[in-house]
Design a protein around this motif. Structure first.
Motif, PDB file in Angstrom:
ATOM      1  N   SER A  76      -4.280  -0.195  -4.152  1.00  0.00           N
ATOM      2  CA  SER A  76      -5.178   0.826  -3.606  1.00  0.00           C
ATOM      3  C   SER A  76      -5.731   0.341  -2.269  1.00  0.00           C
ATOM      4  CB  SER A  76      -6.324   1.098  -4.583  1.00  0.00           C
ATOM      5  OG  SER A  76      -5.815   1.602  -5.803  1.00  0.00           O
ATOM      6  N   SER A  77      -5.000   0.640  -1.226  1.00  0.00           N
ATOM      7  CA  SER A  77      -5.402   0.239   0.119  1.00  0.00           C
ATOM      8  C   SER A  77      -4.873   1.260   1.107  1.00  0.00           C
ATOM      9  CB  SER A  77      -4.833  -1.144   0.463  1.00  0.00           C
ATOM     10  OG  SER A  77      -4.900  -1.393   1.850  1.00  0.00           O
ATOM     11  N   PRO A  78      -5.660   1.622   2.122  1.00  0.00           N
ATOM     12  CA  PRO A  78      -5.191   2.613   3.094  1.00  0.00           C
ATOM     13  C   PRO A  78      -4.388   2.009   4.234  1.00  0.00           C
ATOM     14  CG  PRO A  78      -7.458   2.057   3.563  1.00  0.00           C
ATOM     15  CD  PRO A  78      -7.076   1.281   2.326  1.00  0.00           C
ATOM     16  N   ASP A  79      -4.322   0.684   4.297  1.00  0.00           N
ATOM     17  CA  ASP A  79      -3.700   0.080   5.475  1.00  0.00           C
ATOM     18  C   ASP A  79      -2.881  -1.155   5.112  1.00  0.00           C
ATOM     19  OD1 ASP A  79      -5.461  -2.318   5.548  1.00  0.00           O
ATOM     20  OD2 ASP A  79      -7.011  -0.842   5.986  1.00  0.00           O
ATOM     21  N   HIS A  80      -2.276  -1.731   6.125  1.00  0.00           N
ATOM     22  CA  HIS A  80      -1.376  -2.868   5.960  1.00  0.00           C
ATOM     23  C   HIS A  80      -2.135  -4.160   5.669  1.00  0.00           C
ATOM     24  CE1 HIS A  80       2.534  -4.778   6.474  1.00  0.00           C
ATOM     25  NE2 HIS A  80       1.997  -5.668   7.294  1.00  0.00           N
ATOM     26  N   SER A 135       0.848  -1.189   0.000  1.00  0.00           N
ATOM     27  CA  SER A 135       0.000   0.000   0.000  1.00  0.00           C
ATOM     28  C   SER A 135       0.882   1.237   0.000  1.00  0.00           C
ATOM     29  CB  SER A 135      -0.898   0.007   1.249  1.00  0.00           C
ATOM     30  OG  SER A 135      -1.438   1.302   1.470  1.00  0.00           O
ATOM     31  N   GLY A 136       0.536   2.198  -0.817  1.00  0.00           N
ATOM     32  CA  GLY A 136       1.322   3.426  -0.860  1.00  0.00           C
ATOM     33  C   GLY A 136       1.182   4.269   0.391  1.00  0.00           C
ATOM     34  N   THR A 137       0.182   3.951   1.220  1.00  0.00           N
ATOM     35  CA  THR A 137      -0.037   4.709   2.453  1.00  0.00           C
ATOM     36  C   THR A 137       0.020   3.795   3.676  1.00  0.00           C
ATOM     37  OG1 THR A 137      -2.443   4.469   2.171  1.00  0.00           O
ATOM     38  CG2 THR A 137      -1.409   6.475   1.308  1.00  0.00           C
ATOM     39  N   ASP A 138       0.771   2.712   3.585  1.00  0.00           N
ATOM     40  CA  ASP A 138       0.872   1.762   4.698  1.00  0.00           C
ATOM     41  C   ASP A 138       1.410   2.476   5.934  1.00  0.00           C
ATOM     42  OD1 ASP A 138       1.711  -0.338   6.493  1.00  0.00           O
ATOM     43  OD2 ASP A 138       1.631  -1.709   4.790  1.00  0.00           O
ATOM     44  N   PRO A 139       0.677   2.472   7.057  1.00  0.00           N
ATOM     45  CA  PRO A 139       1.122   3.204   8.242  1.00  0.00           C
ATOM     46  C   PRO A 139       2.137   2.451   9.105  1.00  0.00           C
ATOM     47  CG  PRO A 139      -1.003   2.200   8.672  1.00  0.00           C
ATOM     48  CD  PRO A 139      -0.679   1.893   7.237  1.00  0.00           C
ATOM     49  N   VAL A 170       7.494   2.960   3.485  1.00  0.00           N
ATOM     50  CA  VAL A 170       7.270   2.721   2.061  1.00  0.00           C
ATOM     51  C   VAL A 170       8.438   3.210   1.209  1.00  0.00           C
ATOM     52  CG1 VAL A 170       5.773   3.304   0.099  1.00  0.00           C
ATOM     53  CG2 VAL A 170       4.766   2.712   2.319  1.00  0.00           C
ATOM     54  N   ASP A 171       9.088   4.305   1.631  1.00  0.00           N
ATOM     55  CA  ASP A 171      10.191   4.831   0.829  1.00  0.00           C
ATOM     56  C   ASP A 171      11.328   3.828   0.724  1.00  0.00           C
ATOM     57  OD1 ASP A 171      10.726   5.294   3.638  1.00  0.00           O
ATOM     58  OD2 ASP A 171      12.409   6.536   3.016  1.00  0.00           O
TER      59      ASP A 171
END
Length: 420
Positions: A387-391, A356-360, A364-365
């Motif tokens: 396309s997912s907001p989480d892990h 996910s590009g927004t994995d908390p 990700v970098d």
């Protein structure tokens, strides 16, 4: 040629498998925690040994080579498996500091399996400090939850005619967070499976897969394969949500109060077990920290998360001392050794990676930089930002593509690069 119906079936089953695999992050039974060492003679708390002689280390292990089989036993397939044979192999591997250790993998095969069938090493998520949480034990526990959790993924591969090796990749100390030993155990488990002649896997195409912590072990194994196990002919590796830099991850989870601080604490304790002379974590803990350590010393995911929820470094140690320890050269060296981003060698087989590009939870970098380096080195890389907001949900979205990637590699289809 695979039909559209076949592709749809793979994608549908893949989504079910991914949900099961993702659930492993938050669903696990926790055995009772061990007590702290008596008298304070040794501040490091190791896991309680399993009461099963099969897991013991032979006295002549130093005379054996990585991947050599030390013992083997046939076991029944866990509950829920269909037409499956299973064998557990104890083999010689190597610790993070280069010492000989014994490790275990459980190999599942379809009954009357054809020799030379594909072999998939599947690194299950093991967020744990207890040996009872490792797959070879957990899947046979009275509590059937661990077995049910892994059953869809393993059955899918077995029904396709593959054998699946599931290593206890945290090793004999349940060294959670120690990616280096996880990668080495993974590769030695493949060696052992191919050397066990009764399985008929000596000439098999080999792939690796895993998500989250299992993805970290898979990614490390793929990165070090050219130097640690150059004779292995890997067809490819597929991993998702893999922490590529545990230093960044530890700071993100530990410096501020965090719902899953327990995982960061467990990783620090797991690394201390692997590097007792370079990671003096326990000696820096306050009473709250020591109590937390003792509570999770033999715990699986649920107990670790619940015990550490909402805490930070400031709760378990003096903040200045904790940050100084994290930034000290010996600890930084350990963290670097266990970060896939820092491994100089690159995979010698194609890679499928998703996140996910927004994995908390993961940096990700570090994934982006690592995949770019692999691309620049000529490694065929298929990198997917889902396309997912989480892990957790990212596992379900990306795994069908990973399964197709492995099917294609086993079939000898040329890989494509995407995201380079």
């Amino acid at each position: 040629m695979r039909t559209a119906t076949g592709r749809s079936r793979t994608q549908a089953i893949g989504a079910v498998i991914a949900v099961s695999a993702a659930a492993a992050v938050v669903l696990a039974a926790a055995p009772a925690a061990s007590a702290a060492p008596a008298g304070g003679a040794d501040p490091i708390v190791y896991p309680v040994s399993l009461q099963d002689a099969f897991y013991g280390t032979p006295s002549d292990i130093a005379d054996r080579q990585p991947g050599d089989i030390l013992a083997a036993r046939s076991v029944p397939a866990p509950f829920g498996f269909i037409d499956t044979d299973a064998v557990q192999l104890k083999f010689r591997s190597t610790s993070s500091e280069g010492k000989p250790i014994s490790a275990v993998t459980t190999v599942f095969s379809p009954r009357e399996a054809a020799p030379g069938r594909p072999l998939l090493s599947y690194q299950q998520i093991i967020n744990a400090l207890g040996l009872g949480c490792a797959p070879s034990t957990a899947m046979y526990a009275d509590d059937q939850e661990p077995a049910i959790r892994a059953t869809p993924a393993l059955n899918f591969a077995i029904q396709k005619g593959w054998s699946v090796a599931v290593p206890d990749h945290l090793g004999p100390n349940s060294a959670y967070g120690a990616a280096k030993v996880g990668g080495q155990i993974t590769l030695d488990g493949i060696r052992a499976a191919q050397r066990y002649s009764a399985l008929g896997l000596a000439e098999s195409p080999v792939g690796m897969a895993g998500y989250s912590g299992g993805g970290m072990a898979t990614a490390m194994a793929a990165a070090i394969a050219p130097t640690y196990a150059p004779e292995l002919e890997l067809a490819g590796s597929a991993y998702g949500g893999a922490p590529m830099n545990i230093d960044k991850m530890a700071k993100a989870l530990g410096e501020q109060r965090h719902p899953v601080f327990g995982l960061a604490m467990a990783a620090a304790l797991g690394l201390e077990r692997e590097y007792p002379d370079r990671m003096p974590v326990s000696s820096q803990l306050n009473q709250v920290g020591r109590d937390l350590r003792d509570r999770i010393a033999n715990a699986c995911t649920n107990e670790i998360i619940l015990s550490g929820a909402g805490r930070s470094i400031a709760d378990v140690a003096d903040p200045a001392v904790g940050r100084a320890l994290l930034d000290s050269p010996p600890v930084q060296a350990v963290l670097a050794e266990n970060g896939v981003e820092n491994v100089a060698s690159v995979p010698n087989a194609p890679v499928y990676e998703w996140h996910s590009g927004t994995d908390p939870l993961i940096p990700v970098d570090s994934i982006t930089k690592t995949m770019r380096r692999y691309c620049d080195a000529g490694v065929p890389v298929q990198s997917e930002v889902v396309s997912s907001p989480d892990h957790l949900s990212a596992a379900a979205i990306g795994l069908p593509g990973a399964l197709k990637f492995l099917e294609d590699r086993f079939a000898g289809i040329a890989p494509i690069s995407k995201g380079c």
